[in-house]
Every structure is written in C-alpha cells, then in structure tokens.
Design a protein around this motif. Structure first.
Motif, PDB file in Angstrom:
ATOM      1  N   GLY A  84      32.581  43.229  39.938  1.00 17.29           N
ATOM      2  CA  GLY A  84      32.989  42.001  39.830  1.00 17.29           C
ATOM      3  C   GLY A  84      34.693  41.987  39.896  1.00 17.29           C
ATOM      4  N   ILE A  85      35.395  42.974  40.377  1.00 17.93           N
ATOM      5  CA  ILE A  85      36.522  43.215  40.893  1.00 17.93           C
ATOM      6  C   ILE A  85      36.915  42.330  42.079  1.00 17.93           C
ATOM      7  N   VAL A  86      37.867  41.646  42.046  1.00 20.18           N
ATOM      8  CA  VAL A  86      38.602  40.798  43.280  1.00 20.18           C
ATOM      9  C   VAL A  86      38.998  41.863  44.374  1.00 20.18           C
ATOM     10  N   ARG A  87      38.399  41.613  45.695  1.00 15.15           N
ATOM     11  CA  ARG A  87      38.766  42.818  46.624  1.00 15.15           C
ATOM     12  C   ARG A  87      39.897  41.891  47.783  1.00 15.15           C
ATOM     13  N   LEU A  88      39.805  40.487  47.651  1.00 10.54           N
ATOM     14  CA  LEU A  88      40.597  39.735  48.896  1.00 10.54           C
ATOM     15  C   LEU A  88      41.008  38.383  48.213  1.00 10.54           C
ATOM     16  N   ALA A  89      42.198  37.996  48.475  1.00  9.71           N
ATOM     17  CA  ALA A  89      42.428  36.501  48.176  1.00  9.71           C
ATOM     18  C   ALA A  89      42.957  36.041  49.617  1.00  9.71           C
ATOM     19  N   GLU A 116      41.657  43.228  39.937  1.00  6.61           N
ATOM     20  CA  GLU A 116      41.340  42.991  38.655  1.00  6.61           C
ATOM     21  C   GLU A 116      40.111  42.329  38.755  1.00  6.61           C
ATOM     22  N   LYS A 117      39.482  42.044  37.472  1.00  7.21           N
ATOM     23  CA  LYS A 117      38.098  41.652  37.211  1.00  7.21           C
ATOM     24  C   LYS A 117      38.170  39.941  37.724  1.00  7.21           C
ATOM     25  N   ALA A 118      37.404  39.270  38.317  1.00  7.45           N
ATOM     26  CA  ALA A 118      37.217  37.888  38.789  1.00  7.45           C
ATOM     27  C   ALA A 118      37.174  37.162  37.639  1.00  7.45           C
ATOM     28  N   PRO A 119      37.741  35.872  37.961  1.00 13.22           N
ATOM     29  CA  PRO A 119      37.646  34.851  36.864  1.00 13.22           C
ATOM     30  C   PRO A 119      36.318  34.639  36.258  1.00 13.22           C
ATOM     31  N   GLU A 120      35.398  34.888  36.989  1.00 14.42           N
ATOM     32  CA  GLU A 120      33.896  34.758  36.596  1.00 14.42           C
ATOM     33  C   GLU A 120      33.001  35.849  37.263  1.00 14.42           C
ATOM     34  N   GLN A 121      32.107  36.285  36.623  1.00 15.16           N
ATOM     35  CA  GLN A 121      31.026  37.113  37.112  1.00 15.16           C
ATOM     36  C   GLN A 121      29.943  36.287  37.630  1.00 15.16           C
ATOM     37  N   LEU A 122      29.862  36.253  38.975  1.00 13.52           N
ATOM     38  CA  LEU A 122      28.902  35.174  39.595  1.00 13.52           C
ATOM     39  C   LEU A 122      27.544  35.855  39.712  1.00 13.52           C
ATOM     40  N   THR A 123      26.610  35.142  39.367  1.00 10.14           N
ATOM     41  CA  THR A 123      25.337  35.424  39.654  1.00 10.14           C
ATOM     42  C   THR A 123      24.597  34.572  40.990  1.00 10.14           C
ATOM     43  N   VAL A 124      25.775  33.790  41.560  1.00  5.92           N
ATOM     44  CA  VAL A 124      25.344  33.114  42.615  1.00  5.92           C
ATOM     45  C   VAL A 124      26.322  33.366  43.594  1.00  5.92           C
ATOM     46  N   THR A 125      26.389  32.806  45.178  1.00  4.05           N
ATOM     47  CA  THR A 125      27.062  33.180  46.117  1.00  4.05           C
ATOM     48  C   THR A 125      28.338  32.792  45.946  1.00  4.05           C
ATOM     49  N   PHE A 126      28.757  31.554  45.377  1.00  4.09           N
ATOM     50  CA  PHE A 126      30.304  31.134  45.394  1.00  4.09           C
ATOM     51  C   PHE A 126      30.403  30.068  44.132  1.00  4.09           C
ATOM     52  N   ARG A 127      31.534  29.761  43.650  1.00  4.88           N
ATOM     53  CA  ARG A 127      31.652  28.951  42.609  1.00  4.88           C
ATOM     54  C   ARG A 127      33.221  28.415  42.464  1.00  4.88           C
ATOM     55  N   TYR A 128      33.458  27.400  42.287  1.00  6.37           N
ATOM     56  CA  TYR A 128      34.608  26.571  42.200  1.00  6.37           C
ATOM     57  C   TYR A 128      35.222  27.090  40.882  1.00  6.37           C
TER      58      TYR A 128
END
Length: 174
Positions: free
Chosen positions: A62-67, A106-118
């Motif tokens: 769940g770590i953000v790797r790219l912005a 850092e940890k992403a805003p949400e832990q995704l169980t889908v491919t993308f989310r707003y």
C-alpha cells in the motif's frame, strides 16, 4: 486525485495500444519507467478528466511509489472485454514537489481492492489553537513567490504557512 494500484510486473499477451509489453512495478524501478508502464490502459470514465493528480501505490504494502501531475486523459483503445480504455498523460513529480513529498514512500490514502479509485487529499496544516492537523480536503497547490517551497492547502489555510503579506500563486488540485 486518482489512486491506481500497482501489481507486480505482469507480461501482456501482446504489445498493447500504448506499446507496452507489460505493466506493474518492482522495487528499484525508475519513476519514469513506472509511469510509462502504468499510465494506461484503464477503464476510466469521464470523471477522470477532472483530476489533476494521480498516485500509484503497490498492492502488496500500500505504499505510494509514484505521483504524477495529470495534464489530460487520452484514448488508449479497447480492453479485451471490448470496453474503452484510457491513459493519463502528465509529468512525474519529483522530490521537492508538495504532492511527491507528502505521498511517495508513504501509505496510500486508501488500501485498494480495485484497480483505481478517486480519493481526496487532506490539508494537514497544523491548527495553531489545538495543534491538530486540518482534515479538510486539500483543494489548492500553493506556490509562494521567493524561496518558499510549494505546499497544498484547503481554502482556509492557503496563506497559513507564509503569512498574509507574501505574494503567491495557486492552481487547483483535483
């Protein structure tokens, strides 16, 4: 913001409409390569056209790797299901940019169980009265004139870090 999932490197059965032989991420991969392999082909609706920031987080930890600062969303052909796919077009944000510094590593805003989310970013400016971080949605990227670094803020805290007498420019963050 749009948050995308990064899986382990996965080969495609054939080169896709973006010229990719694979998609995904692995430790040590350069940000530009991560962007090129993962900017599409997503089944994005019209809502994606309104967003200016994309985060890519690994599904494992769940770590953000790219912005990425999104300039536009373009057509990327069709998925095997026949549904239209799209790809983001933008620039990889580097250290020193407020979005990169807040999210990458850092940890992403949400832990995704889908491919993308707003998702919505929080302002996080520390309130002088309470010392608590502001949890209002960040709506602006603020660029002060002079040597001050850029930062993100909600409408109430646009000038809080720099004071009322410094000139600045803002652009919307979506």
């Amino acid at each position: 913001m749009i948050q995308f999932s990064l899986t382990d490197i996965t080969s495609l059965p054939e080169i896709d409409a973006l010229g990719r032989p694979c998609y995904g991420w692995r430790d040590g991969m350069a940000p530009e390569i991560t962007y090129a392999l993962n900017r599409g082909c997503w089944e994005l609706g019209e809502e994606a056209d309104r967003h200016t920031i994309a985060l890519f987080a690994s599904t494992g930890d769940g770590i953000v790797r790219l912005a990425v600062e999104v300039d536009r969303v373009e057509d990327a052909g069709h998925a095997p299901s026949g549904r239209r796919t799209r790809a983001i077009v933008g620039r990889v944000l580097e250290a020193g940019h407020p979005i990169h510094d807040r999210y990458v590593g850092e940890k992403a805003p949400e832990q995704l169980t889908v491919t993308f989310r707003y998702v919505t970013a929080e302002c996080r400016h520390l309130e002088s009265r309470t010392g608590n971080a502001c949890t209002s949605g960040a709506k602006w990227i603020v660029t002060p004139d002079g040597d001050q670094p850029e930062y993100v803020a909600c409408g109430q805290h646009v000038t809080a870090p720099i004071g009322d007498d410094m000139a600045f420019h803002v652009r919307p963050m979506k």
